[in-house]
Design a protein around this motif. Structure first.
Motif, PDB file in Angstrom:
ATOM      1  N   CYS A 148       0.829  -1.211   0.000  1.00 27.37           N
ATOM      2  CA  CYS A 148       0.000   0.000   0.000  1.00 27.37           C
ATOM      3  C   CYS A 148       0.861   1.257   0.000  1.00 27.37           C
ATOM      4  N   SER A 149       1.947   1.247   0.785  1.00 23.80           N
ATOM      5  CA  SER A 149       2.831   2.408   0.853  1.00 23.80           C
ATOM      6  C   SER A 149       3.473   2.707  -0.492  1.00 23.80           C
ATOM      7  N   GLY A 150       3.890   1.674  -1.198  1.00 27.87           N
ATOM      8  CA  GLY A 150       4.465   1.870  -2.523  1.00 27.87           C
ATOM      9  C   GLY A 150       3.456   2.464  -3.492  1.00 27.87           C
ATOM     10  N   LEU A 151       2.228   1.966  -3.443  1.00 26.54           N
ATOM     11  CA  LEU A 151       1.185   2.463  -4.340  1.00 26.54           C
ATOM     12  C   LEU A 151       0.854   3.925  -4.048  1.00 26.54           C
ATOM     13  N   ILE A 152       0.640   4.267  -2.786  1.00 22.91           N
ATOM     14  CA  ILE A 152       0.233   5.642  -2.489  1.00 22.91           C
ATOM     15  C   ILE A 152       1.378   6.624  -2.681  1.00 22.91           C
ATOM     16  N   SER A 153       2.613   6.186  -2.418  1.00 21.40           N
ATOM     17  CA  SER A 153       3.770   7.052  -2.658  1.00 21.40           C
ATOM     18  C   SER A 153       3.900   7.360  -4.141  1.00 21.40           C
ATOM     19  N   CYS A 154       3.787   6.328  -4.960  1.00 20.05           N
ATOM     20  CA  CYS A 154       3.881   6.515  -6.409  1.00 20.05           C
ATOM     21  C   CYS A 154       2.745   7.403  -6.914  1.00 20.05           C
ATOM     22  N   THR A 155       1.556   7.220  -6.369  1.00 16.11           N
ATOM     23  CA  THR A 155       0.405   8.039  -6.765  1.00 16.11           C
ATOM     24  C   THR A 155       0.666   9.512  -6.458  1.00 16.11           C
ATOM     25  N   MET A 156       1.122   9.798  -5.239  1.00 15.73           N
ATOM     26  CA  MET A 156       1.394  11.183  -4.835  1.00 15.73           C
ATOM     27  C   MET A 156       2.471  11.805  -5.724  1.00 15.73           C
ATOM     28  N   ILE A 157       3.564  11.077  -5.919  1.00 17.21           N
ATOM     29  CA  ILE A 157       4.671  11.612  -6.723  1.00 17.21           C
ATOM     30  C   ILE A 157       4.227  11.847  -8.168  1.00 17.21           C
ATOM     31  N   THR A 158       3.529  10.894  -8.757  1.00 20.94           N
ATOM     32  CA  THR A 158       3.081  11.031 -10.148  1.00 20.94           C
ATOM     33  C   THR A 158       2.140  12.214 -10.315  1.00 20.94           C
ATOM     34  N   LEU A 159       1.207  12.384  -9.378  1.00 24.58           N
ATOM     35  CA  LEU A 159       0.275  13.513  -9.476  1.00 24.58           C
ATOM     36  C   LEU A 159       1.000  14.853  -9.341  1.00 24.58           C
ATOM     37  N   ARG A 160       1.959  14.927  -8.430  1.00 24.49           N
ATOM     38  CA  ARG A 160       2.713  16.179  -8.264  1.00 24.49           C
ATOM     39  C   ARG A 160       3.579  16.460  -9.500  1.00 24.49           C
ATOM     40  N   MET A 161       4.162  15.421 -10.081  1.00 20.35           N
ATOM     41  CA  MET A 161       4.962  15.602 -11.302  1.00 20.35           C
ATOM     42  C   MET A 161       4.072  16.080 -12.451  1.00 20.35           C
ATOM     43  N   TYR A 162       2.890  15.488 -12.577  1.00 20.65           N
ATOM     44  CA  TYR A 162       1.952  15.888 -13.625  1.00 20.65           C
ATOM     45  C   TYR A 162       1.556  17.354 -13.448  1.00 20.65           C
ATOM     46  N   ALA A 163       1.208  17.720 -12.226  1.00 22.81           N
ATOM     47  CA  ALA A 163       0.799  19.104 -11.960  1.00 22.81           C
ATOM     48  C   ALA A 163       1.935  20.074 -12.277  1.00 22.81           C
ATOM     49  N   GLN A 164       3.144  19.738 -11.880  1.00 21.29           N
ATOM     50  CA  GLN A 164       4.292  20.608 -12.167  1.00 21.29           C
ATOM     51  C   GLN A 164       4.508  20.727 -13.676  1.00 21.29           C
ATOM     52  N   HIS A 165       4.411  19.601 -14.375  1.00 24.22           N
ATOM     53  CA  HIS A 165       4.605  19.598 -15.828  1.00 24.22           C
ATOM     54  C   HIS A 165       3.548  20.455 -16.536  1.00 24.22           C
ATOM     55  N   LYS A 166       2.318  20.408 -16.032  1.00 23.88           N
ATOM     56  CA  LYS A 166       1.218  21.168 -16.650  1.00 23.88           C
ATOM     57  C   LYS A 166       1.111  22.590 -16.111  1.00 23.88           C
ATOM     58  N   GLY A 167       1.904  22.906 -15.077  1.00 25.08           N
ATOM     59  CA  GLY A 167       1.940  24.273 -14.571  1.00 25.08           C
ATOM     60  C   GLY A 167       0.782  24.669 -13.669  1.00 25.08           C
ATOM     61  N   PHE A 168       0.255  23.734 -12.888  1.00 21.73           N
ATOM     62  CA  PHE A 168      -0.776  24.095 -11.916  1.00 21.73           C
ATOM     63  C   PHE A 168      -0.469  23.442 -10.582  1.00 21.73           C
ATOM     64  N   ASP A 169      -1.172  23.886  -9.544  1.00 24.12           N
ATOM     65  CA  ASP A 169      -0.923  23.432  -8.185  1.00 24.12           C
ATOM     66  C   ASP A 169      -2.134  22.640  -7.698  1.00 24.12           C
ATOM     67  N   LEU A 170      -1.918  21.401  -7.321  1.00 23.34           N
ATOM     68  CA  LEU A 170      -3.003  20.596  -6.758  1.00 23.34           C
ATOM     69  C   LEU A 170      -3.244  20.926  -5.295  1.00 23.34           C
ATOM     70  N   GLY A 171      -2.325  21.685  -4.698  1.00 23.94           N
ATOM     71  CA  GLY A 171      -2.445  21.998  -3.280  1.00 23.94           C
ATOM     72  C   GLY A 171      -2.100  20.782  -2.443  1.00 23.94           C
ATOM     73  N   GLU A 172      -2.392  20.881  -1.183  1.00 29.76           N
ATOM     74  CA  GLU A 172      -2.127  19.764  -0.274  1.00 29.76           C
ATOM     75  C   GLU A 172      -3.158  18.673  -0.496  1.00 29.76           C
ATOM     76  N   PHE A 173      -2.684  17.433  -0.508  1.00 26.33           N
ATOM     77  CA  PHE A 173      -3.614  16.315  -0.631  1.00 26.33           C
ATOM     78  C   PHE A 173      -3.040  15.085   0.044  1.00 26.33           C
ATOM     79  N   THR A 174      -3.916  14.140   0.322  1.00 28.32           N
ATOM     80  CA  THR A 174      -3.499  12.871   0.910  1.00 28.32           C
ATOM     81  C   THR A 174      -3.966  11.732   0.006  1.00 28.32           C
ATOM     82  N   VAL A 175      -3.220  10.642   0.082  1.00 22.71           N
ATOM     83  CA  VAL A 175      -3.587   9.417  -0.615  1.00 22.71           C
ATOM     84  C   VAL A 175      -3.533   8.305   0.421  1.00 22.71           C
TER      85      VAL A 175
END
Length: 132
Positions: free
Chosen positions: A49-76
Motif C-alpha cells: 500500500c505504501s508503494g502504491l500511495i507514494s507513487c500516486t502522490m509523486i506522479t500527481l505532483r509531477m503531472y501538476a508541475q509539468h502542466k503548470g498548476f498546483d493541486l495543493g495539499e492532498f493525501t492518498v
C-alpha cells in the motif's frame, strides 16, 4: 533489463521482525500483535500500500508541475482487502484540501490508473526466487 528498485531484509531477534534496507534508508517490518508480532513496523501488505500511495502522490505532483498548476495539499490512502473466496483488491482514496474542477477530478482519476506502481499491480508480476 534494468533494476528499478532494490531492498533487503535482515531478521531481528523478535519473531516476525526484520530490518529492511534500501539504499541509505532503514525501516522495520513486523506483524501486528494479533498475528503474533510486536507491531514494531510495517507488515508486508502495508509496504505494498505504501508503494502504491507514494507513487500516486509523486506522479500527481509531477503531472501538476509539468502542466503548470498546483493541486495543493492532498493525501492518498490505500487499504489492501481480501475476502474468504480469495479475491484481493486495493481501495485507494485521495482527498484534496482545495476543491477540484470536474475536469481536473476526471484527469486525476485517469492519471491514478497510469502510475507506474498501479500499472505493475494491475498485471501479474513474475517472481524468480533463488537461494544464494
Amino acid at each position: 533489463m534494468a533494476i528499478i528498485a532494490n531492498a533487503k531484509v535482515k531478521t531481528l531477534s523478535e519473531a516476525w521482525s526484520g530490518e529492511v534496507s534500501s539504499g541509505q534508508h532503514r525501516l522495520i517490518t513486523d506483524k501486528p500483535e494479533s498475528f503474533g508480532g510486536q507491531d514494531q513496523g510495517l507488515a508486508p501488505y502495508d509496504f505494498i500500500c505504501s508503494g502504491l500511495i507514494s507513487c500516486t502522490m509523486i506522479t500527481l505532483r509531477m503531472y501538476a508541475q509539468h502542466k503548470g498548476f498546483d493541486l495543493g495539499e492532498f493525501t492518498v490512502e490505500a487499504d489492501f482487502n481480501a475476502n474468504k473466496e480469495g479475491k484481493e483488491w486495493i481501495d485507494r482514496r485521495l482527498a484534496f484540501a482545495q476543491p477540484l474542477t470536474e475536469e481536473l477530478h476526471q484527469k486525476v482519476l485517469e492519471i491514478c490508473q497510469k502510475t507506474p506502481v498501479t500499472k505493475t499491480l494491475l498485471r501479474s508480476v513474475e517472481i524468480n526466487t533463488s537461494i544464494l
